[in-house]
Design a protein around this motif. Structure first.
Motif, PDB file in Angstrom:
ATOM      1  N   GLU A 138       0.852  -1.185   0.000  1.00 56.25           N
ATOM      2  CA  GLU A 138       0.000   0.000   0.000  1.00 56.25           C
ATOM      3  C   GLU A 138       0.893   1.242   0.000  1.00 56.25           C
ATOM      4  N   CYS A 139       0.317   2.370  -0.471  1.00 52.90           N
ATOM      5  CA  CYS A 139       1.082   3.614  -0.524  1.00 52.90           C
ATOM      6  C   CYS A 139       1.429   4.044   0.899  1.00 52.90           C
ATOM      7  N   SER A 140       2.693   4.277   1.161  1.00 54.97           N
ATOM      8  CA  SER A 140       3.165   4.687   2.493  1.00 54.97           C
ATOM      9  C   SER A 140       4.589   5.193   2.352  1.00 54.97           C
ATOM     10  N   PRO A 141       5.116   5.840   3.388  1.00 54.94           N
ATOM     11  CA  PRO A 141       6.518   6.270   3.322  1.00 54.94           C
ATOM     12  C   PRO A 141       7.481   5.087   3.105  1.00 54.94           C
ATOM     13  N   VAL A 142       7.068   3.896   3.548  1.00 54.22           N
ATOM     14  CA  VAL A 142       7.936   2.729   3.351  1.00 54.22           C
ATOM     15  C   VAL A 142       8.017   2.397   1.853  1.00 54.22           C
ATOM     16  N   LEU A 143       6.868   2.463   1.185  1.00 46.99           N
ATOM     17  CA  LEU A 143       6.882   2.245  -0.268  1.00 46.99           C
ATOM     18  C   LEU A 143       7.690   3.357  -0.951  1.00 46.99           C
ATOM     19  N   ASP A 144       7.544   4.579  -0.458  1.00 49.57           N
ATOM     20  CA  ASP A 144       8.335   5.698  -1.011  1.00 49.57           C
ATOM     21  C   ASP A 144       9.832   5.370  -0.950  1.00 49.57           C
ATOM     22  N   ALA A 145      10.251   4.858   0.199  1.00 47.74           N
ATOM     23  CA  ALA A 145      11.675   4.530   0.372  1.00 47.74           C
ATOM     24  C   ALA A 145      12.102   3.466  -0.643  1.00 47.74           C
ATOM     25  N   GLN A 146      11.193   2.496  -0.866  1.00 45.98           N
ATOM     26  CA  GLN A 146      11.465   1.434  -1.829  1.00 45.98           C
ATOM     27  C   GLN A 146      11.518   1.993  -3.261  1.00 45.98           C
ATOM     28  N   LEU A 147      10.628   2.946  -3.548  1.00 49.87           N
ATOM     29  CA  LEU A 147      10.587   3.552  -4.888  1.00 49.87           C
ATOM     30  C   LEU A 147      11.869   4.345  -5.177  1.00 49.87           C
ATOM     31  N   ILE A 148      12.397   4.992  -4.136  1.00 47.75           N
ATOM     32  CA  ILE A 148      13.665   5.705  -4.320  1.00 47.75           C
ATOM     33  C   ILE A 148      14.759   4.696  -4.689  1.00 47.75           C
ATOM     34  N   GLY A 149      14.746   3.555  -4.016  1.00 46.60           N
ATOM     35  CA  GLY A 149      15.717   2.499  -4.328  1.00 46.60           C
ATOM     36  C   GLY A 149      15.594   2.036  -5.776  1.00 46.60           C
ATOM     37  N   SER A 150      14.354   1.846  -6.233  1.00 45.20           N
ATOM     38  CA  SER A 150      14.127   1.424  -7.620  1.00 45.20           C
ATOM     39  C   SER A 150      14.611   2.497  -8.589  1.00 45.20           C
ATOM     40  N   ALA A 151      14.254   3.740  -8.291  1.00 45.38           N
ATOM     41  CA  ALA A 151      14.620   4.845  -9.190  1.00 45.38           C
ATOM     42  C   ALA A 151      16.139   4.997  -9.262  1.00 45.38           C
ATOM     43  N   GLN A 152      16.812   4.804  -8.134  1.00 45.25           N
ATOM     44  CA  GLN A 152      18.275   4.945  -8.145  1.00 45.25           C
ATOM     45  C   GLN A 152      18.949   3.811  -8.911  1.00 45.25           C
TER      46      GLN A 152
ATOM     47  N   GLY B  50      22.819  12.134 -13.488  1.00 39.30           N
ATOM     48  CA  GLY B  50      23.633  12.264 -12.281  1.00 39.30           C
ATOM     49  C   GLY B  50      22.973  13.171 -11.252  1.00 39.30           C
ATOM     50  N   GLU B  51      22.428  14.287 -11.739  1.00 44.57           N
ATOM     51  CA  GLU B  51      21.736  15.228 -10.840  1.00 44.57           C
ATOM     52  C   GLU B  51      20.510  14.568 -10.220  1.00 44.57           C
TER      53      GLU B  51
ATOM     54  N   LEU C 260      17.756  12.207  -5.497  1.00 46.24           N
ATOM     55  CA  LEU C 260      17.109  11.059  -4.854  1.00 46.24           C
ATOM     56  C   LEU C 260      17.816  10.709  -3.547  1.00 46.24           C
ATOM     57  N   THR C 261      19.136  10.773  -3.555  1.00 50.45           N
ATOM     58  CA  THR C 261      19.901  10.492  -2.330  1.00 50.45           C
ATOM     59  C   THR C 261      19.521  11.496  -1.244  1.00 50.45           C
ATOM     60  N   ALA C 262      19.441  12.785  -1.621  1.00 49.24           N
ATOM     61  CA  ALA C 262      19.091  13.827  -0.648  1.00 49.24           C
ATOM     62  C   ALA C 262      17.676  13.599  -0.107  1.00 49.24           C
ATOM     63  N   LEU C 263      16.764  13.270  -1.011  1.00 46.93           N
ATOM     64  CA  LEU C 263      15.368  13.068  -0.622  1.00 46.93           C
ATOM     65  C   LEU C 263      15.203  11.827   0.263  1.00 46.93           C
ATOM     66  N   SER C 264      16.066  10.846   0.080  1.00 41.83           N
ATOM     67  CA  SER C 264      15.954   9.607   0.859  1.00 41.83           C
ATOM     68  C   SER C 264      16.128   9.865   2.355  1.00 41.83           C
ATOM     69  N   GLU C 265      16.869  10.912   2.697  1.00 42.84           N
ATOM     70  CA  GLU C 265      17.047  11.214   4.125  1.00 42.84           C
ATOM     71  C   GLU C 265      15.710  11.478   4.804  1.00 42.84           C
ATOM     72  N   THR C 266      14.898  12.352   4.193  1.00 42.33           N
ATOM     73  CA  THR C 266      13.581  12.664   4.735  1.00 42.33           C
ATOM     74  C   THR C 266      12.676  11.442   4.659  1.00 42.33           C
ATOM     75  N   VAL C 267      12.656  10.830   3.486  1.00 40.90           N
ATOM     76  CA  VAL C 267      11.734   9.716   3.256  1.00 40.90           C
ATOM     77  C   VAL C 267      12.057   8.531   4.176  1.00 40.90           C
ATOM     78  N   ASN C 268      13.344   8.230   4.353  1.00 41.46           N
ATOM     79  CA  ASN C 268      13.705   7.112   5.236  1.00 41.46           C
ATOM     80  C   ASN C 268      13.283   7.397   6.678  1.00 41.46           C
ATOM     81  N   ALA C 269      13.404   8.680   7.083  1.00 42.66           N
ATOM     82  CA  ALA C 269      12.981   9.051   8.441  1.00 42.66           C
ATOM     83  C   ALA C 269      11.462   8.875   8.579  1.00 42.66           C
ATOM     84  N   GLU C 270      10.736   9.245   7.553  1.00 39.88           N
ATOM     85  CA  GLU C 270       9.270   9.065   7.565  1.00 39.88           C
ATOM     86  C   GLU C 270       8.917   7.567   7.606  1.00 39.88           C
ATOM     87  N   ALA C 271       9.667   6.787   6.847  1.00 39.72           N
ATOM     88  CA  ALA C 271       9.430   5.333   6.811  1.00 39.72           C
ATOM     89  C   ALA C 271       9.705   4.712   8.175  1.00 39.72           C
TER      90      ALA C 271
END
Ligand SMILES: [Fe+2]
Length: 172
Positions: A90-104, A141-142, A147-158
């Motif tokens: 389901e949509c949640s910060p945990v899925l967000d964290a996973q999506l960042i991993g996929s995108a990276q 690259g940018e 995504l790395t910068a955003l993962s800090e917030t998203v991982n904390a939310e997760a």
């Protein structure tokens, strides 16, 4: 024997397919993301990706080759993994964290492929093609850095929602 020029064209065909697949995948990722910045980031990268397709078309034209896509199983697999994450959770910060991993993973694949193709173009003296590929390489690259910068917030939310879930489990 395959020539370096043929190898460059193959790389471009592979990237052409990869980018086109990504154009289909990014709206789904944007829709699934709950973090607003991540959602906006995916939408922004969609517009960039359309530009990457245009640059590849220009590169083909500069080489006097038709813009053709060759199935890229690697990108297909990376996108499949992302789609699986979306359909199984389901949509949640945990899925967000996973999506960042996929995108990276996708970005790293593209960074490797564009870097290789750019170097081939440089060696072949195809300066226009090399410059086009470098432009996209810089954008990938940018995106990866964002995504790395955003993962800090998203991982904390997760982590925060995971703690709530743990709490609920203890009460049961
Ligand atoms: Fe791209």
């Amino acid at each position: 024997m395959t020539t370096l020029r043929e190898l460059l064209i193959e790389e471009l065909q592979d990237l052409f397919h990869a980018e086109k697949q990504l154009i289909k995948a990014l709206p789904k990722m944007a829709k699934a993301a709950t973090n607003e910045e991540l959602k906006a980031g995916f939408t922004e990268h969609l517009a960039q990706t359309e530009g990457h397709v245009t640059r590849l078309e220009k590169a083909f034209a500069a080489l006097g080759e038709p813009a053709k896509a060759k199935t890229c199983p690697a990108m297909k697999g990376l996108i499949e993994e992302g789609n699986e994450a979306i359909s199984e959770n389901e949509c949640s910060p945990v899925l967000d964290a996973q999506l960042i991993g996929s995108a990276q993973r996708v970005e790293h694949y593209e960074i490797a492929a564009y870097g290789t193709a750019r170097s081939f173009a440089e060696s072949l003296g195809e300066t226009e093609v090399a410059a086009l590929l470098q432009e996209t390489l810089d954008e990938e690259g940018e995106t990866n850095k964002k995504l790395t910068a955003l993962s800090e917030t998203v991982n904390a939310e997760a982590l925060a929602v995971s703690a709530v879930e743990l709490d609920d489990d203890e009460k049961e």
